[in-house]
Design an enzyme around this catalytic site. Structure first.
Site, PDB file in Angstrom:
ATOM      1  N   HIS A   1     -77.920  53.355  56.707  1.00  0.00           N
ATOM      2  CA  HIS A   1     -76.794  53.572  57.633  1.00  0.00           C
ATOM      3  C   HIS A   1     -76.075  52.252  57.914  1.00  0.00           C
ATOM      4  CE1 HIS A   1     -77.844  57.662  58.496  1.00  0.00           C
ATOM      5  NE2 HIS A   1     -78.913  57.379  59.239  1.00  0.00           N
TER       6      HIS A   1
ATOM      7  N   HIS B   1     -84.146  54.135  55.790  1.00  0.00           N
ATOM      8  CA  HIS B   1     -83.179  55.107  56.313  1.00  0.00           C
ATOM      9  C   HIS B   1     -82.173  54.400  57.229  1.00  0.00           C
ATOM     10  CE1 HIS B   1     -82.036  59.132  58.063  1.00  0.00           C
ATOM     11  NE2 HIS B   1     -81.704  58.332  59.068  1.00  0.00           N
ATOM     12  N   GLU B   2     -82.702  53.643  58.180  1.00  0.00           N
ATOM     13  CA  GLU B   2     -81.833  52.954  59.139  1.00  0.00           C
ATOM     14  C   GLU B   2     -80.986  51.875  58.462  1.00  0.00           C
ATOM     15  OE1 GLU B   2     -81.292  54.191  61.970  1.00  0.00           O
ATOM     16  OE2 GLU B   2     -83.030  55.504  62.140  1.00  0.00           O
TER      17      GLU B   2
END
Length: 192
Positions: free
Chosen positions: A64, A60-61
């Site tokens: 980004h 997820h990170e």
């Protein structure tokens, strides 16, 4: 920006990702409140959480971070150590699982609303994709947790409240926010 810069990690970023992943796996492996009893079952749960929750958090990170770097922004994950301590204290005192491990910090002189929206939606969409990978794998103890945790992470992050991803996606494109967020919210509420 050099395309290969997307894949570079600073030593501080590697340290922060590692510590955050360890803390998240520990909290998810730990049932109830108080200090956990370390036995073979706890170690198995920790390994499963490291794989399922850890991969969901890290990917997820990194989603980004990768999209931000694609748009020419400096971006790195930084742990929020105070948030990790709060999560551990809540687990010990109340048995609650609430985690705020940190975030990808992004800097560019100017990000358009579209760029910010695309950076923000990358994380939740990664969790949705990962949820279905876990579902397809159909591995006992792993697939169910990986599926549910990743859909939960996606739904939580699509809540349209600042600083969550949903707020930035809604500001960019309400239709895309709705197409992604509403099914996730219905799933989280047990309706869908």
């Amino acid at each position: 920006m050099n395309y290969m810069d997307i894949f570079k990690f600073s030593p501080e970023e590697i340290k922060d990702l590692t510590i955050s992943t360890f803390a998240i796996a520990l909290i998810f492996a730990w049932y109830g409140r108080g200090i956990p009893h370390i036995d073979s079952w706890f170690i198995l749960q920790f390994l499963i959480a490291s794989f399922t929750v850890g991969s969901g958090f890290i990917l997820h990170e990194l989603a980004h971070r990768t999209v931000a770097r694609h748009f020419g922004a400096w971006s790195e994950f930084r742990a929020w150590y105070e948030g990790l301590v709060i999560a551990l204290v809540l687990k010990i005192i109340m048995g609650a699982t609430f985690i705020a491990p940190g975030a990808v910090y992004i800097y560019k002189d100017y990000l358009t609303t579209e760029e910010n929206g695309l950076i923000s939606i990358a994380g939740p969409l990664t969790n949705v994709a990962l949820a279905f990978v876990f579902y397809i794998l159909n591995i006992p103890l792993i697939s169910s947790l990986g599926f549910h945790v990743n859909l939960f992470l996606a739904a939580f992050n699509m809540i349209p409240i600042y600083p969550l991803d949903g707020n930035k996606v809604l500001n960019w494109n309400p239709l895309i926010w709705g197409v992604v967020a509403i099914p996730l919210f219905l799933w989280a509420l047990g309706i869908f």
